[in-house]
Design a protein around this motif. Structure first.
Motif, PDB file in Angstrom:
ATOM      1  N   ALA A  13       0.757  -1.164   0.071  1.00  0.00           N
ATOM      2  CA  ALA A  13      -0.157   0.112  -0.050  1.00  0.00           C
ATOM      3  C   ALA A  13       0.729   1.307  -0.048  1.00  0.00           C
ATOM      4  O   ALA A  13       0.431   2.354  -0.509  1.00  0.00           O
ATOM      5  CB  ALA A  13      -0.978  -0.020   1.259  1.00  0.00           C
ATOM      6  N   ILE A  14       2.105   1.293   0.681  1.00  0.00           N
ATOM      7  CA  ILE A  14       2.731   2.405   0.812  1.00  0.00           C
ATOM      8  C   ILE A  14       3.910   2.363  -0.354  1.00  0.00           C
ATOM      9  O   ILE A  14       4.814   3.617  -0.231  1.00  0.00           O
ATOM     10  CB  ILE A  14       3.359   2.721   2.392  1.00  0.00           C
ATOM     11  N   ALA A  15       3.861   1.609  -0.955  1.00  0.00           N
ATOM     12  CA  ALA A  15       4.959   1.549  -2.103  1.00  0.00           C
ATOM     13  C   ALA A  15       4.755   2.570  -3.065  1.00  0.00           C
ATOM     14  O   ALA A  15       5.702   3.019  -3.847  1.00  0.00           O
ATOM     15  CB  ALA A  15       4.924   0.022  -2.966  1.00  0.00           C
ATOM     16  N   ASP A  16       3.620   3.088  -3.326  1.00  0.00           N
ATOM     17  CA  ASP A  16       2.976   4.051  -4.315  1.00  0.00           C
ATOM     18  C   ASP A  16       3.465   5.623  -3.600  1.00  0.00           C
ATOM     19  O   ASP A  16       2.953   5.805  -2.446  1.00  0.00           O
ATOM     20  CB  ASP A  16       1.808   3.677  -5.012  1.00  0.00           C
ATOM     21  N   PRO A  17       4.043   6.349  -4.661  1.00  0.00           N
ATOM     22  CA  PRO A  17       4.052   7.747  -4.009  1.00  0.00           C
ATOM     23  C   PRO A  17       2.972   8.504  -3.612  1.00  0.00           C
ATOM     24  O   PRO A  17       2.651   9.319  -3.050  1.00  0.00           O
ATOM     25  CB  PRO A  17       5.160   8.587  -5.070  1.00  0.00           C
ATOM     26  N   THR A  18       1.899   8.317  -4.496  1.00  0.00           N
ATOM     27  CA  THR A  18       0.795   8.926  -4.655  1.00  0.00           C
ATOM     28  C   THR A  18       0.161   8.595  -3.135  1.00  0.00           C
ATOM     29  O   THR A  18      -0.507   9.326  -2.252  1.00  0.00           O
ATOM     30  CB  THR A  18      -0.401   8.713  -5.660  1.00  0.00           C
ATOM     31  N   ARG A  19       0.224   7.221  -2.923  1.00  0.00           N
ATOM     32  CA  ARG A  19      -0.574   6.786  -1.522  1.00  0.00           C
ATOM     33  C   ARG A  19       0.349   7.271  -0.547  1.00  0.00           C
ATOM     34  O   ARG A  19      -0.320   7.565   0.673  1.00  0.00           O
ATOM     35  CB  ARG A  19      -0.685   5.230  -1.691  1.00  0.00           C
TER      36      ARG A  19
END
Length: 106
Positions: A13-19
């Motif tokens: 879930a936190i791998a994406d910069p947007t998230r």
């Protein structure tokens, strides 16, 4: 499929910069609606909503209906798993760097 398999991994879930930006945004407020969140991102409501769904699947975000809108609130407690993982490796890195074993390894 059991319930554990349906829960998204917090690291995923936190791998994406947007998230990660969503988490940061929600950390500064009590809660926000999708309408209030969307202007902070260079994408449409549908894309922001999909990112919020992924965070919700990892229990990083709670939502509640207020009339016709859904309001989102950060639940930072799953980030404890990330903190624990980093703390373990911080100790490992510090120990190996002190011995000189760290250089040249990934």
């Amino acid at each position: 499929m059991n319930q554990a398999a349906q829960i998204r991994d917090v690291f995923d879930a936190i791998a994406d910069p947007t998230r990660r930006r969503l988490i940061h945004l929600l950390s500064d407020v009590d809660e926000l609606s999708l309408h209030e969140i969307t202007p902070h991102f260079p994408m449409g409501r549908t894309a922001v909503s999909k990112h919020l769904t992924i965070l919700k699947e990892a229990s990083l975000v709670h939502d509640r209906k207020v009339g016709r809108e859904t309001r989102y609130k950060l639940n930072a407690s799953p980030l404890k798993e990330v903190e624990d993982w980093v703390a373990f490796y911080r100790k490992y890195w510090n120990n190996n760097m002190m011995r000189g074993d760290f250089e040249g390894r990934l």
